[in-house]
Design a protein around this motif. Structure first.
Motif, PDB file in Angstrom:
ATOM      1  N   GLN A  74      63.172 128.939  51.915  1.00 17.00           N
ATOM      2  CA  GLN A  74      62.520 127.651  52.112  1.00 17.00           C
ATOM      3  C   GLN A  74      61.581 127.648  53.306  1.00 17.00           C
ATOM      4  O   GLN A  74      60.513 127.061  53.245  1.00 17.00           O
ATOM      5  CB  GLN A  74      63.606 126.576  52.292  1.00 17.00           C
ATOM      6  N   ILE A  99      58.874 131.632  47.018  1.00 18.54           N
ATOM      7  CA  ILE A  99      59.824 130.580  46.642  1.00 18.54           C
ATOM      8  C   ILE A  99      61.073 131.180  46.005  1.00 18.54           C
ATOM      9  O   ILE A  99      62.146 130.614  46.069  1.00 18.54           O
ATOM     10  CB  ILE A  99      59.153 129.555  45.703  1.00 18.54           C
ATOM     11  N   LYS A 115      43.334 122.448  44.935  1.00 20.37           N
ATOM     12  CA  LYS A 115      44.093 122.765  43.735  1.00 20.37           C
ATOM     13  C   LYS A 115      43.378 123.766  42.829  1.00 20.37           C
ATOM     14  O   LYS A 115      44.012 124.526  42.111  1.00 20.37           O
ATOM     15  CB  LYS A 115      44.345 121.462  42.960  1.00 20.37           C
ATOM     16  N   GLN A 140      55.772 130.095  49.668  1.00 19.39           N
ATOM     17  CA  GLN A 140      56.446 128.904  50.195  1.00 19.39           C
ATOM     18  C   GLN A 140      56.146 128.702  51.684  1.00 19.39           C
ATOM     19  O   GLN A 140      56.106 127.581  52.158  1.00 19.39           O
ATOM     20  CB  GLN A 140      57.949 129.049  49.939  1.00 19.39           C
ATOM     21  N   GLN A 154      50.217 131.335  42.725  1.00 21.35           N
ATOM     22  CA  GLN A 154      50.640 132.503  41.944  1.00 21.35           C
ATOM     23  C   GLN A 154      51.206 133.612  42.824  1.00 21.35           C
ATOM     24  O   GLN A 154      51.536 134.679  42.316  1.00 21.35           O
ATOM     25  CB  GLN A 154      49.450 133.081  41.159  1.00 21.35           C
ATOM     26  N   GLY A 155      51.247 133.392  44.138  1.00 14.88           N
ATOM     27  CA  GLY A 155      51.849 134.385  45.017  1.00 14.88           C
ATOM     28  C   GLY A 155      50.876 135.351  45.646  1.00 14.88           C
ATOM     29  O   GLY A 155      51.277 136.306  46.316  1.00 14.88           O
ATOM     30  N   LEU A 190      70.800 128.110  37.972  1.00 16.66           N
ATOM     31  CA  LEU A 190      70.615 127.306  39.149  1.00 16.66           C
ATOM     32  C   LEU A 190      71.385 126.013  39.047  1.00 16.66           C
ATOM     33  O   LEU A 190      71.134 125.180  38.186  1.00 16.66           O
ATOM     34  CB  LEU A 190      69.133 127.020  39.353  1.00 16.66           C
ATOM     35  N   GLN A 194      68.149 128.865  50.230  1.00 18.02           N
ATOM     36  CA  GLN A 194      69.115 128.182  49.381  1.00 18.02           C
ATOM     37  C   GLN A 194      70.455 128.893  49.232  1.00 18.02           C
ATOM     38  O   GLN A 194      71.294 128.463  48.452  1.00 18.02           O
ATOM     39  CB  GLN A 194      68.477 127.896  48.016  1.00 18.02           C
ATOM     40  N   GLY A 227      54.608 137.676  44.506  1.00 24.64           N
ATOM     41  CA  GLY A 227      55.196 137.554  43.173  1.00 24.64           C
ATOM     42  C   GLY A 227      55.459 136.138  42.699  1.00 24.64           C
ATOM     43  O   GLY A 227      55.635 135.891  41.518  1.00 24.64           O
ATOM     44  N   ASP A 228      55.501 135.208  43.616  1.00 25.93           N
ATOM     45  CA  ASP A 228      55.830 133.828  43.236  1.00 25.93           C
ATOM     46  C   ASP A 228      55.202 132.927  44.307  1.00 25.93           C
ATOM     47  O   ASP A 228      54.753 133.417  45.345  1.00 25.93           O
ATOM     48  CB  ASP A 228      57.354 133.648  43.183  1.00 25.93           C
ATOM     49  N   TYR A 229      55.195 131.666  44.047  1.00 32.41           N
ATOM     50  CA  TYR A 229      54.638 130.657  44.958  1.00 32.41           C
ATOM     51  C   TYR A 229      54.879 131.007  46.434  1.00 32.41           C
ATOM     52  O   TYR A 229      56.014 131.301  46.828  1.00 32.41           O
ATOM     53  CB  TYR A 229      55.313 129.339  44.615  1.00 32.41           C
ATOM     54  N   LYS A 255      57.862 124.561  41.878  1.00 26.26           N
ATOM     55  CA  LYS A 255      56.951 125.539  42.453  1.00 26.26           C
ATOM     56  C   LYS A 255      57.148 126.916  41.842  1.00 26.26           C
ATOM     57  O   LYS A 255      56.308 127.789  41.977  1.00 26.26           O
ATOM     58  CB  LYS A 255      57.212 125.649  43.958  1.00 26.26           C
ATOM     59  N   ARG A 256      58.287 127.138  41.221  1.00 28.52           N
ATOM     60  CA  ARG A 256      58.604 128.488  40.768  1.00 28.52           C
ATOM     61  C   ARG A 256      57.736 128.905  39.601  1.00 28.52           C
ATOM     62  O   ARG A 256      57.390 128.103  38.748  1.00 28.52           O
ATOM     63  CB  ARG A 256      60.078 128.579  40.395  1.00 28.52           C
ATOM     64  N   ARG A 257      57.401 130.187  39.584  1.00 27.25           N
ATOM     65  CA  ARG A 257      56.447 130.690  38.604  1.00 27.25           C
ATOM     66  C   ARG A 257      56.929 130.473  37.174  1.00 27.25           C
ATOM     67  O   ARG A 257      56.243 129.849  36.380  1.00 27.25           O
ATOM     68  CB  ARG A 257      56.195 132.175  38.841  1.00 27.25           C
ATOM     69  N   ASN A 295      60.735 121.477  44.818  1.00 24.51           N
ATOM     70  CA  ASN A 295      60.956 122.903  45.047  1.00 24.51           C
ATOM     71  C   ASN A 295      61.070 123.667  43.726  1.00 24.51           C
ATOM     72  O   ASN A 295      60.456 124.715  43.548  1.00 24.51           O
ATOM     73  CB  ASN A 295      62.224 123.062  45.896  1.00 24.51           C
ATOM     74  N   PRO A 313      68.956 131.731  45.849  1.00 23.59           N
ATOM     75  CA  PRO A 313      67.839 131.908  44.926  1.00 23.59           C
ATOM     76  C   PRO A 313      66.488 131.488  45.477  1.00 23.59           C
ATOM     77  O   PRO A 313      65.525 131.488  44.716  1.00 23.59           O
ATOM     78  CB  PRO A 313      68.240 130.993  43.760  1.00 23.59           C
ATOM     79  N   GLY A 314      66.371 131.226  46.758  1.00 19.69           N
ATOM     80  CA  GLY A 314      65.043 130.875  47.247  1.00 19.69           C
ATOM     81  C   GLY A 314      64.981 130.793  48.754  1.00 19.69           C
ATOM     82  O   GLY A 314      65.959 130.442  49.411  1.00 19.69           O
TER      83      GLY A 314
END
Lengths: 453, 347
Positions: B64, B38, B289, B22, B334-335, A56, B80, B18-20, A89-91, A86, B61-62
């Protein structure tokens, strides 16, 4: 009180600064190729050109804005808040974040971003500021470019790069110049930014508990005495004689030393610095001068003076005098004969730089009153914050079993608990200010007034 | 107003991205729930869950930001890869893609009739006329990165926030953008549903508040930390703000709005991460949270009702009410994506 710190899982961040052509991209590519197993996110400036295929790389327009908190030097990088927010936030978060600034950038806003945004402070830890200096060309900018001065002042690590293009004498002079500007940075000489990566990453520059203790010798580029020497003295009662000189009185410290070489003198000098820090309990007109913790002030007046020197144990001792002994014809005499120092050094006070960036390191024995210290620092940074780029301290505070670590960027500062004091350890504090228009005397006096006596 | 009790049944886990998470959005017809991760892929969950889940590649890679067209069949996304992509659901084909104009895309939004699409990319904002297949005007320049944008709830006004304030204009009508100035940096901006107000969350831990007609502004301070979210109640009377562990709700009724008023302060189990008012009901859902989701009844006099706690799924990062307010969609750090079935039963 617990002193064990929880493990820090925050992702470290290193800021790379340096003028165009100083070798930032070379260093960046070197780090990325050597650390290729790690997930490193790179935030480049808009002119950046990382040549390595990287997970990245984000290009970013540097966007600096003022915070609306009435503090004019409180500027942060808005683009970084967005981008880093940003990334975090990634796992599988990144192992490391590298931020490359443009050549003309002021590292202040970048560093302040990490303390002004709570979301950011939760997940990221500023590890250090690495500044590249082009050994060949920096001399053209160092005196008149505010950006170059700030980049050097903010650095935890300075890479004096392209040293193959410069003569050794010129390098020595340049390094001494950099050292005067920033007394606490580690300075490495490099060619092609070639050096072990661990010299620039994970340096813990903002974890000063460690950083400050590494280099105490850099903390006192100016000394409170003008002369020091090592004397071999047998047990017994000796004499110290003086004649009238340019000043009405002279301060001196006598400390025990081990050895007779330069290293022994340097060790004794550090002891003497602490003794000179005890100005609040100065011993005037002593019955006898003895080695130890006391700072003596001897009146010279208009006549010859003779003081008693009491030595209980034969050995080598360091004598450190406020003025040069020759000015007062000051001698230590054993049975009438003047003792010749085994080794001696002059410490010239260095007051030539005012508006130029410099550092002031201060060491003090004893313990601070926390409320007094807090008030003083708050007031100091509120009034001189724009000129004081960075300040750091490892402090001894009354009644606390652990060190207090102080960290400031312009007007923003934090106090945090540091390592515990050992049972037998001498309590002392070290403090460094890096900036412009620093008044060593005023800073030292101000800190003195915060001691809890 | 009559008292009502809400009856949240058991949470249903509808999948993982699988991931945050977004971005998380119901289609206007309530047939689909889109969840952008994300790291890029966008999952579209049909509702009710009788058909297979659709996974769109999104952006590498993401991803938004996403938004549904009013037709509930077209989904737009920005990410992105510096592209805006238009997808067809459920066929999962890519209908179109446009260069966004810069690497950093903060927000993409359809206007209410679905004819125009606005997105921000770095310091520029683009408005595209989808029916005509062209840009409405040349890209609009801003003094700093556009932090947020949205169309007014009615009409053709667009608002964008950046360092320096909020700009409001009608794209394509050739008039100058009107600036509601404030020397601050915002990270969130919300129109009130009646378009009387615009609120922004600012980087210096304040909320800035404008009367859109007069341009009069107010500044709300005293928050314990960064403002994590802002939400308007459907009647535009209440503005909920989240900071630290405190949910603060401001009464904006009357000619002077929240001026001089203290907010209703509602403590929660952990730091508040997300707020969502129902579309037609006065119910507020809050995410925390620690994975808790609470529901606050109208009037906010009593304590929040705990709807669920997803303690293994990480913080609640997204909440979105279904168009009929029967379901609350929940996205986690955690998605994980859950549905809470909220049926209202009057006593």
């Amino acid at each position: 009180m617990t002193t064990a710190k929880p493990a820090d899982h925050r992702v470290p961040v290193t800021i790379l600064t340096g003028f165009l052509g100083s070798g930032k991209t070379t260093l960046l590519n070197r780090i990325l190729s050597e650390e290729h197993g790690k997930r490193i996110a790179v935030i480049e400036n808009e002119f950046g050109e990382v040549g390595i295929d990287q997970d990245l790389v984000i290009r970013s327009d540097e966007e600096i804005f003022e915070m609306n908190n009435g503090c004019i030097c409180c500027t942060v990088r808005g683009d970084l808040i967005r981008i880093l927010g940003n990334l975090m936030k990634r796992r599988d978060k990144f192992d490391y974040v590298l931020i490359e600034t443009t050549g003309m950038a002021d590292p202040g806003p970048v560093a302040q971003t990490f303390s002004m945004d709570d979301e950011m402070a939760e997940s990221l830890r500023l590890d250090g500021v690495v500044t590249l200096v082009d050994a060949c060309h920096v001399i053209q900018h160092i005196d008149d470019s505010e950006e170059v001065q700030k980049q050097i002042a903010f650095a935890d690590v300075v890479l004096l790069n392209k040293t193959d293009l410069v003569k050794p004498e010129a390098l020595d002079a340049l390094e001494a110049h950099l050292r005067r500007m920033n007394a606490q940075a580690a300075i490495h000489r490099t060619v092609q930014a070639d050096l072990p990566v661990d010299k620039v990453l994970h340096v813990g520059g903002f974890n000063i508990d460690r950083a400050l203790e590494l280099d105490p010798k850099f903390l006192e580029p100016e000394y409170p005495f003008e002369w020091g020497g090592l004397l071999e003295l047998p047990a017994g009662t000796h004499a110290l004689t003086m004649e009238p000189g340019p000043d009405p009185a002279i301060q001196l410290a006598l400390v025990s030393a081990e050895g007779s070489d330069a290293a022994a003198l340097a060790a004794a000098r550090e002891q003497a610095v602490l003794v000179y820090g005890r100005r609040h309990e100065i011993v005037a007109a002593p019955v006898a001068i003895q080695p130890g913790h006391d700072l003596y002030e001897l009146e010279v007046g208009g006549m010859q003076r003779r003081y008693t020197l009491q030595i209980d144990e034969s050995g080598i001792y360091g004598l450190f005098t406020q003025h040069h002994p020759d000015e007062f014809n000051l001698k230590v005499r054993i049975g009438g004969a003047a003792v010749t120092p085994l080794i001696q050094a002059e410490y010239k006070p260095d007051h030539e730089h005012d508006d130029e960036v410099s550092s002031v390191g201060i060491r003090l024995a004893g313990a601070f009153s926390m409320p007094r210290l807090q008030r003083w620092i708050q007031n100091l940074l509120a009034t001189q914050g724009p000129d004081i780029f960075r300040s750091k301290g490892v402090l001894s505070v009354r009644e606390l079993p652990h060190r207090i670590v102080f960290q400031g960027v312009h007007m923003l500062f934090t106090f945090r608990p540091g390592r515990p004091w050992g049972m037998e350890e001498e309590r002392e504090s070290t403090m460094v200010f890096i900036g412009r228009n620093l008044d060593r005397r005023a800073l030292t006096d101000g800190l003195h007034a915060c001691l809890d006596l | 107003m009559s008292a009502s009790r809400l009856n949240p049944g058991v949470p249903i886990r509808i999948g993982s991205v699988g991931d945050y998470v977004q971005d998380l959005r119901w289609s206007p017809d309530g047939r689909f729930l889109a969840a952008a991760s994300i790291s890029g892929p966008i999952s579209v969950f049909p509702h009710p869950a009788e058909e297979p889940i659709i996974v769109l590649p999104g952006h590498a890679p993401g991803t938004q930001t996403i938004d549904w067209h009013p037709d509930s069949r077209r989904l737009v996304s920005g990410g992105q890869d510096a592209r805006i992509r238009l997808w067809q659901v459920p066929e999962s084909t890519q209908l179109d893609a446009w260069p966004a104009g810069a690497d950093w895309i903060e927000r993409v939004a359809w206007n209410r009739d679905g004819e125009r699409l606005a997105w921000s990319a770095g310091r520029t904002l683009h408005v595209r006329d989808i029916a005509r297949g062209c840009y409405v005007e040349t890209p609009y320049d801003f003094p700093s990165t556009v932090a947020d944008l949205d169309w007014a709830p009615r009409g053709r006004r667009l608002a964008a926030s950046a360092y320096g304030g909020v700009w409001i204009w009608r794209p394509g009508e050739g008039k100058e953008r009107r600036l509601l100035g404030w020397k601050g940096s915002s990270h969130l901006m919300r129109w009130s549903p009646d378009a009387r107000f615009i609120a922004t969350a600012d980087q210096d831990m304040t909320v800035h508040f404008w009367f859109t007609d007069s341009g009069v502004d107010l500044r709300m301070s005293g928050f314990p930390g960064k403002i994590r979210d802002l939400a308007w109640e459907s009647s535009s009377r209440y503005l909920a703000t989240a900071s630290g562990e405190m949910l603060a709700v401001w009464d904006c009724s009357g000619p002077t709005g929240p001026e001089g008023r203290t907010p209703i302060m509602l403590p929660g189990p952990a730091a508040v991460t997300r707020l969502a008012y129902a579309h037609a009901q006065p119910h507020l859902a809050t995410g925390y949270k620690d994975g808790s989701v609470l529901l606050w009844p109208p009037g906010l006099h009593s304590v929040g009702q705990r709807l669920a706690t997803f303690s293994d799924a990480g913080a609640i990062v997204q909440l979105d009410w279904s168009p009929d307010d029967h379901h609350l969609a929940v996205g986690t750090e955690q998605g994980e994506v859950f549905l809470l079935n909220i049926k209202e039963s009057r006593r």
